[in-house]
Design a protein around this motif. Structure first.
Motif, PDB file in Angstrom:
ATOM      1  N   VAL A  48     -15.380 -12.045 -13.204  1.00 36.19           N
ATOM      2  CA  VAL A  48     -16.997 -12.463 -13.365  1.00 36.19           C
ATOM      3  C   VAL A  48     -17.142 -14.113 -12.843  1.00 36.19           C
ATOM      4  CG1 VAL A  48     -18.786 -13.036 -14.963  1.00 36.19           C
ATOM      5  CG2 VAL A  48     -17.286 -10.886 -15.483  1.00 36.19           C
ATOM      6  N   GLU A  49     -16.221 -14.880 -12.972  1.00 38.40           N
ATOM      7  CA  GLU A  49     -16.403 -16.260 -12.379  1.00 38.40           C
ATOM      8  C   GLU A  49     -16.153 -16.187 -10.977  1.00 38.40           C
ATOM      9  OE1 GLU A  49     -17.273 -19.238 -14.082  1.00 38.40           O
ATOM     10  OE2 GLU A  49     -17.534 -18.140 -16.019  1.00 38.40           O
ATOM     11  N   LEU A  50     -15.252 -15.257 -10.491  1.00 41.09           N
ATOM     12  CA  LEU A  50     -15.178 -15.450  -8.965  1.00 41.09           C
ATOM     13  C   LEU A  50     -16.406 -14.776  -8.343  1.00 41.09           C
ATOM     14  CD1 LEU A  50     -13.500 -15.721  -6.405  1.00 41.09           C
ATOM     15  CD2 LEU A  50     -12.352 -13.274  -6.932  1.00 41.09           C
ATOM     16  N   ARG A  51     -17.020 -13.952  -8.904  1.00 44.80           N
ATOM     17  CA  ARG A  51     -18.218 -13.064  -8.420  1.00 44.80           C
ATOM     18  C   ARG A  51     -19.173 -14.128  -8.214  1.00 44.80           C
ATOM     19  NH1 ARG A  51     -22.749 -10.306 -10.132  1.00 44.80           N
ATOM     20  NH2 ARG A  51     -23.617  -8.460  -8.873  1.00 44.80           N
ATOM     21  N   GLN A  52     -19.458 -14.759  -9.441  1.00 39.71           N
ATOM     22  CA  GLN A  52     -20.304 -15.763  -9.515  1.00 39.71           C
ATOM     23  C   GLN A  52     -20.384 -17.005  -8.370  1.00 39.71           C
ATOM     24  OE1 GLN A  52     -20.451 -17.012 -13.697  1.00 39.71           O
ATOM     25  NE2 GLN A  52     -22.110 -15.602 -14.047  1.00 39.71           N
ATOM     26  N   ALA A  53     -19.016 -17.450  -8.174  1.00 44.04           N
ATOM     27  CA  ALA A  53     -18.649 -18.314  -7.393  1.00 44.04           C
ATOM     28  C   ALA A  53     -18.917 -17.897  -5.883  1.00 44.04           C
ATOM     29  CB  ALA A  53     -17.466 -18.809  -7.565  1.00 44.04           C
ATOM     30  N   HIS A  98     -12.510 -12.121 -17.559  1.00 44.70           N
ATOM     31  CA  HIS A  98     -13.940 -12.966 -17.357  1.00 44.70           C
ATOM     32  C   HIS A  98     -13.515 -13.699 -15.832  1.00 44.70           C
ATOM     33  CE1 HIS A  98     -17.501 -15.120 -18.253  1.00 44.70           C
ATOM     34  NE2 HIS A  98     -16.876 -16.169 -18.059  1.00 44.70           N
ATOM     35  N   ASP A  99     -12.140 -13.961 -15.528  1.00 35.64           N
ATOM     36  CA  ASP A  99     -11.815 -14.260 -14.493  1.00 35.64           C
ATOM     37  C   ASP A  99     -12.687 -13.761 -12.981  1.00 35.64           C
ATOM     38  OD1 ASP A  99      -9.827 -15.894 -15.457  1.00 35.64           O
ATOM     39  OD2 ASP A  99      -8.350 -14.793 -14.951  1.00 35.64           O
ATOM     40  N   ARG A 113     -22.811 -17.672  -5.438  1.00 34.18           N
ATOM     41  CA  ARG A 113     -23.365 -19.244  -5.043  1.00 34.18           C
ATOM     42  C   ARG A 113     -22.898 -19.524  -3.701  1.00 34.18           C
ATOM     43  NH1 ARG A 113     -21.828 -19.918 -10.620  1.00 34.18           N
ATOM     44  NH2 ARG A 113     -19.715 -20.602  -9.981  1.00 34.18           N
ATOM     45  N   SER A 163     -27.497 -21.545  -5.005  1.00 28.99           N
ATOM     46  CA  SER A 163     -27.660 -21.487  -6.356  1.00 28.99           C
ATOM     47  C   SER A 163     -29.116 -21.295  -7.023  1.00 28.99           C
ATOM     48  CB  SER A 163     -27.003 -22.781  -7.125  1.00 28.99           C
ATOM     49  OG  SER A 163     -27.692 -23.991  -6.680  1.00 28.99           O
TER      50      SER A 163
END
Length: 58
Positions: free
Chosen positions: A43-48, A40-41, A51, A56
């Motif tokens: 996934v979070e990096l991709r989203q950050a 999930h790290d 953004r 956003s």
């Protein structure tokens, strides 16, 4: 002070925003001494990164 360049206007398809880019960024973080990104790290990096690049509200 110069005006910021980001966020960008999101194109319909940005061929630069790839899994390769994500892996390169993860590798840079690891080389700087941060823990390895797993699961999930990533996934979070991709989203950050998304953004940061496109904002956003796109």
């Amino acid at each position: 002070m110069a005006a910021p360049n980001y966020p960008l206007v999101k194109p319909a398809d940005d061929a630069r925003f790839t899994i390769g880019l994500l892996c390169d960024l993860a590798a840079v973080l690891e080389q700087a001494g941060y823990p390895k990104l797993v699961g999930h790290d990533l996934v979070e990096l991709r989203q950050a990164i998304y953004r940061f690049l496109y904002g956003s509200h796109t």
